[in-house]
Scaffold this active site. Structure first.
Site, PDB file in Angstrom:
ATOM      1  CB  SER A 190      -0.892   0.000   1.240  1.00  0.00           C
ATOM      2  OG  SER A 190      -1.539   1.245   1.415  1.00  0.00           O
ATOM      3  CE1 TYR A 221      -2.871  -1.454   5.950  1.00  0.00           C
ATOM      4  CE2 TYR A 221      -2.277   0.743   5.194  1.00  0.00           C
ATOM      5  CZ  TYR A 221      -2.791  -0.516   4.930  1.00  0.00           C
ATOM      6  OH  TYR A 221      -3.220  -0.848   3.677  1.00  0.00           O
TER       7      TYR A 221
END
Length: 318
Positions: free
Chosen positions: A163, A189
């Protein structure tokens, strides 16, 4: 040293169906993790349409069976077969069981499953921080466990779904599990998504002699996905202000799966390994997070970081 550019005719608006058009995967076997929702479903669909036999590796096998039944009803003739296998990336025993049950070569492994932005610090049963455990450690154990099957395929491809969120944080090796620093959903994350890229760099280096390529990717800003299911409304509303990261333009699920399918099956990336892609092309490096809507941080492609992560991950997987 300049980065070799990928020959391609695809871009940000390309769909998985467009990428797979004309590709023949009959006789190939694929595993797609997290294939019960979002881009995992579309990735599995595209590979099956091209003739690959696809295993949907999912935590909820009932949901996986429903997806498989729906896809089977929609797939054209001569598509590959779909099967469902149980895989909970937070539970080491299910990873080991999945690996033990696999027999024969594996041509394509897509590490697609993931979690994002747990609002509170959450740990697995063996004490690992949940985002790092699910997004990286579970996939690492799966890929390493299936290495012999990948090597037997003579030209296997490993695809690691990362990501743009990797720009939130490098891997903080001295505190992977937030035992010293305050927990933050976004840096947690971020380090897990950086780990996804570093895994591809490490696998590319170690498995090249086995004919295995490994690459990572950013699928895009996709609204119709379950990835953000753990986020509270306040997190979503203040995303840009909180993180300093601008969101790229939204994509459909079909567009979001395109880069995964490109790396899994397209002849245009044959032999390319250890790279990070977005919008069906290799990403350009960026030097800071502020305002970024694309690009890859140098720390995510650093071989020393990749080696260190590999060694740490092996130790944690024992």
């Amino acid at each position: 040293m300049s980065v070799p550019q990928t020959p391609h005719t695809f871009g940000a608006s390309t769909t998985a169906a467009e990428v797979i058009d004309g590709v023949d995967l009959h006789g190939r076997r694929a595993v797609v993790t997290g294939a019960s929702s979002g881009i995992g479903v579309e990735t599995a669909r595209a590979l099956a349409v091209a003739g690959a036999d696809v295993t949907l590796a999912v935590r909820d096998t009932d949901a996986g069976a429903r997806v498989a039944a729906r896809l089977e009803a929609e797939l054209p003739p001569k598509s590959g077969q779909l099967t469902v296998g149980r895989l909970d990336l937070a539970d080491r025993s299910t990873v080991e069981a999945f690996v033990s049950a696999w027999h024969g070569p594996l041509h394509i492994l897509v590490g697609n499953a993931g979690v994002m932005a747990f609002p509170e610090l959450t740990r697995t049963s063996d004490g690992r921080e949940m985002q790092f455990a699910v997004n990286h450690l579970g996939h690492f154990a799966l890929a390493v466990g299936l290495h012999s099957a990948l090597a037997a395929a003579d030209g296997a491809r490993v695809v690691s779904v990362s990501s743009i969120g990797h720009l939130f944080s490098p891997v903080v090796f001295d505190d992977l599990d937030y035992r010293f620093r305050p927990y933050d959903p976004w840096t947690s994350y971020g380090q897990s998504k950086t780990a996804n890229i570093l895994f591809a760099v490490g696998a590319a280096e170690r498995w090249a002699d086995d004919g295995i390529t490994a690459n990572a990717l950013m699928p895009g800003n996709i609204a119709d996905t379950s990835l953000a299911r753990h986020m509270v409304p306040e997190q979503l509303a203040g995303f840009i202000e909180t993180t300093g990261l601008a969101l790229p333009p939204q994509k459909t699920v079909e567009q979001g799966a395109a880069t995964s399918v490109l790396l899994a099956a397209s002849p245009t990336v044959e032999g390319i390994t250890g790279r990070y892609f977005e919008d069906c092309a290799q990403a350009e490096p960026v030097t800071e997070r502020a305002g970024a809507i694309a690009g890859v941080a140098p720390y995510a492609l650093d071989r020393e970081n990749a080696d260190r992560l590999w060694n740490v991950s092996e130790a944690l997987a024992r």
